[in-house]
Design a protein around this motif. Structure first.
Motif, PDB file in Angstrom:
ATOM      1  N   TRP A   1       0.826  -1.215   0.000  1.00  0.00           N
ATOM      2  CA  TRP A   1       0.000   0.000   0.000  1.00  0.00           C
ATOM      3  C   TRP A   1       0.853   1.255   0.000  1.00  0.00           C
ATOM      4  CZ3 TRP A   1       0.239   3.231   4.157  1.00  0.00           C
ATOM      5  CH2 TRP A   1       0.371   2.713   5.437  1.00  0.00           C
ATOM      6  N   GLU A   2       2.038   1.200   0.593  1.00  0.00           N
ATOM      7  CA  GLU A   2       2.935   2.351   0.522  1.00  0.00           C
ATOM      8  C   GLU A   2       3.375   2.600  -0.915  1.00  0.00           C
ATOM      9  OE1 GLU A   2       6.037   1.486   3.332  1.00  0.00           O
ATOM     10  OE2 GLU A   2       4.816   2.100   5.045  1.00  0.00           O
ATOM     11  N   GLU A   3       3.629   1.515  -1.653  1.00  0.00           N
ATOM     12  CA  GLU A   3       4.008   1.612  -3.057  1.00  0.00           C
ATOM     13  C   GLU A   3       2.865   2.223  -3.891  1.00  0.00           C
ATOM     14  OE1 GLU A   3       4.559  -1.658  -6.505  1.00  0.00           O
ATOM     15  OE2 GLU A   3       5.789  -1.965  -4.726  1.00  0.00           O
TER      16      GLU A   3
ATOM     17  N   THR B   1      -6.448  -5.493  -1.498  1.00  0.00           N
ATOM     18  CA  THR B   1      -7.266  -6.660  -1.125  1.00  0.00           C
ATOM     19  C   THR B   1      -6.897  -7.917  -1.912  1.00  0.00           C
ATOM     20  OG1 THR B   1      -9.063  -5.282  -0.333  1.00  0.00           O
ATOM     21  CG2 THR B   1      -9.618  -7.540  -0.905  1.00  0.00           C
ATOM     22  N   PRO B   2      -6.816  -7.861  -3.242  1.00  0.00           N
ATOM     23  CA  PRO B   2      -6.465  -9.096  -3.965  1.00  0.00           C
ATOM     24  C   PRO B   2      -5.097  -9.651  -3.575  1.00  0.00           C
ATOM     25  CG  PRO B   2      -7.319  -7.448  -5.483  1.00  0.00           C
ATOM     26  CD  PRO B   2      -7.128  -6.766  -4.156  1.00  0.00           C
ATOM     27  N   LYS B   3      -4.142  -8.758  -3.390  1.00  0.00           N
ATOM     28  CA  LYS B   3      -2.802  -9.212  -2.991  1.00  0.00           C
ATOM     29  C   LYS B   3      -2.849  -9.828  -1.598  1.00  0.00           C
ATOM     30  CE  LYS B   3       2.001  -7.834  -2.620  1.00  0.00           C
ATOM     31  NZ  LYS B   3       2.689  -8.453  -3.733  1.00  0.00           N
ATOM     32  N   GLY B   4      -3.595  -9.203  -0.691  1.00  0.00           N
ATOM     33  CA  GLY B   4      -3.722  -9.736   0.660  1.00  0.00           C
ATOM     34  C   GLY B   4      -4.336 -11.120   0.671  1.00  0.00           C
ATOM     35  N   ARG B   5      -5.377 -11.304  -0.099  1.00  0.00           N
ATOM     36  CA  ARG B   5      -6.017 -12.621  -0.183  1.00  0.00           C
ATOM     37  C   ARG B   5      -5.064 -13.664  -0.754  1.00  0.00           C
ATOM     38  NH1 ARG B   5     -11.801 -10.357  -2.176  1.00  0.00           N
ATOM     39  NH2 ARG B   5     -12.581  -9.876  -0.108  1.00  0.00           N
ATOM     40  N   ALA B   6      -4.283 -13.255  -1.733  1.00  0.00           N
ATOM     41  CA  ALA B   6      -3.348 -14.193  -2.348  1.00  0.00           C
ATOM     42  C   ALA B   6      -2.209 -14.590  -1.394  1.00  0.00           C
ATOM     43  CB  ALA B   6      -2.772 -13.584  -3.621  1.00  0.00           C
ATOM     44  N   LEU B   7      -1.856 -13.690  -0.488  1.00  0.00           N
ATOM     45  CA  LEU B   7      -0.755 -13.972   0.441  1.00  0.00           C
ATOM     46  C   LEU B   7      -1.148 -14.925   1.575  1.00  0.00           C
ATOM     47  CD1 LEU B   7       0.823 -10.419   0.785  1.00  0.00           C
ATOM     48  CD2 LEU B   7       1.853 -12.424  -0.295  1.00  0.00           C
TER      49      LEU B   7
ATOM     50  N   VAL C   1      -9.241   5.806  -0.185  1.00  0.00           N
ATOM     51  CA  VAL C   1      -9.331   4.549   0.552  1.00  0.00           C
ATOM     52  C   VAL C   1      -9.842   3.449  -0.382  1.00  0.00           C
ATOM     53  CG1 VAL C   1     -10.491   3.366   2.460  1.00  0.00           C
ATOM     54  CG2 VAL C   1      -9.641   5.686   2.777  1.00  0.00           C
ATOM     55  N   ASP C   2     -10.796   3.789  -1.230  1.00  0.00           N
ATOM     56  CA  ASP C   2     -11.319   2.810  -2.189  1.00  0.00           C
ATOM     57  C   ASP C   2     -10.227   2.330  -3.141  1.00  0.00           C
ATOM     58  OD1 ASP C   2     -13.865   2.925  -1.085  1.00  0.00           O
ATOM     59  OD2 ASP C   2     -14.554   4.455  -2.503  1.00  0.00           O
ATOM     60  N   ASP C   3      -9.346   3.241  -3.578  1.00  0.00           N
ATOM     61  CA  ASP C   3      -8.219   2.855  -4.435  1.00  0.00           C
ATOM     62  C   ASP C   3      -7.320   1.859  -3.716  1.00  0.00           C
ATOM     63  OD1 ASP C   3      -9.047   4.637  -6.430  1.00  0.00           O
ATOM     64  OD2 ASP C   3      -7.697   6.235  -5.741  1.00  0.00           O
ATOM     65  N   LEU C   4      -6.987   2.186  -2.477  1.00  0.00           N
ATOM     66  CA  LEU C   4      -6.113   1.290  -1.701  1.00  0.00           C
ATOM     67  C   LEU C   4      -6.757  -0.078  -1.517  1.00  0.00           C
ATOM     68  CD1 LEU C   4      -4.647   3.622   1.053  1.00  0.00           C
ATOM     69  CD2 LEU C   4      -3.437   2.551  -0.841  1.00  0.00           C
ATOM     70  N   GLU C   5      -8.037  -0.063  -1.183  1.00  0.00           N
ATOM     71  CA  GLU C   5      -8.740  -1.335  -0.987  1.00  0.00           C
ATOM     72  C   GLU C   5      -8.719  -2.168  -2.266  1.00  0.00           C
ATOM     73  OE1 GLU C   5     -13.053  -3.090   0.468  1.00  0.00           O
ATOM     74  OE2 GLU C   5     -12.812  -0.941   0.205  1.00  0.00           O
ATOM     75  N   ALA C   6      -8.993  -1.534  -3.399  1.00  0.00           N
ATOM     76  CA  ALA C   6      -9.021  -2.247  -4.678  1.00  0.00           C
ATOM     77  C   ALA C   6      -7.646  -2.818  -5.039  1.00  0.00           C
ATOM     78  CB  ALA C   6      -9.506  -1.314  -5.779  1.00  0.00           C
ATOM     79  N   GLU C   7      -6.600  -2.115  -4.682  1.00  0.00           N
ATOM     80  CA  GLU C   7      -5.241  -2.558  -5.009  1.00  0.00           C
ATOM     81  C   GLU C   7      -4.709  -3.608  -4.040  1.00  0.00           C
ATOM     82  OE1 GLU C   7      -2.981  -1.623  -7.420  1.00  0.00           O
ATOM     83  OE2 GLU C   7      -4.286  -0.205  -8.442  1.00  0.00           O
TER      84      GLU C   7
END
Length: 96
Positions: free
Chosen positions: A45-47, A67-73, A59-65
């Motif tokens: 998210w810092e990136e 969330t998928p990575k978090g789920r994959a991790l 906040v919506d931009d951050l969530e969209a970016e």
């Protein structure tokens, strides 16, 4: 009598809400403890903020970016364990 029933209903709803919130927090803590991906997500998210600029990110931009990575991790085993805990909770508190 109606006033007492209404008060009982409100109290039951408040207790159920607190129980659900408490269980959600327990699940979050379990996920944090088992996953170990917090640092990776924070770096991501810092990136995103650096790329888009602080003034242009929502906040919506951050969530969209993120969330998928978090789920994959999150490892599949951790996902399955959390799902079992949720199912157990729902079974034990079916009247909620």
């Amino acid at each position: 009598m109606v006033g007492k029933m209404n008060k009982d209903t409100q109290m039951r709803a408040a207790i159920n809400h607190k129980l659900i919130v408490a269980e959600r927090e327990c699940l979050k803590e379990a996920l944090r403890a088992k996953c170990g991906c917090k640092d990776q997500l924070q770096a991501h998210w810092e990136e995103v903020i650096k790329e888009k600029g602080l003034e242009h990110v929502t906040v919506d931009d951050l969530e969209a970016e993120v969330t998928p990575k978090g789920r994959a991790l999150v490892p599949d085993g951790v996902k399955k364990a959390l799902l079992r805990r949720i199912r157990t909770f729902l079974t034990q508190h079916a009247s909620l």
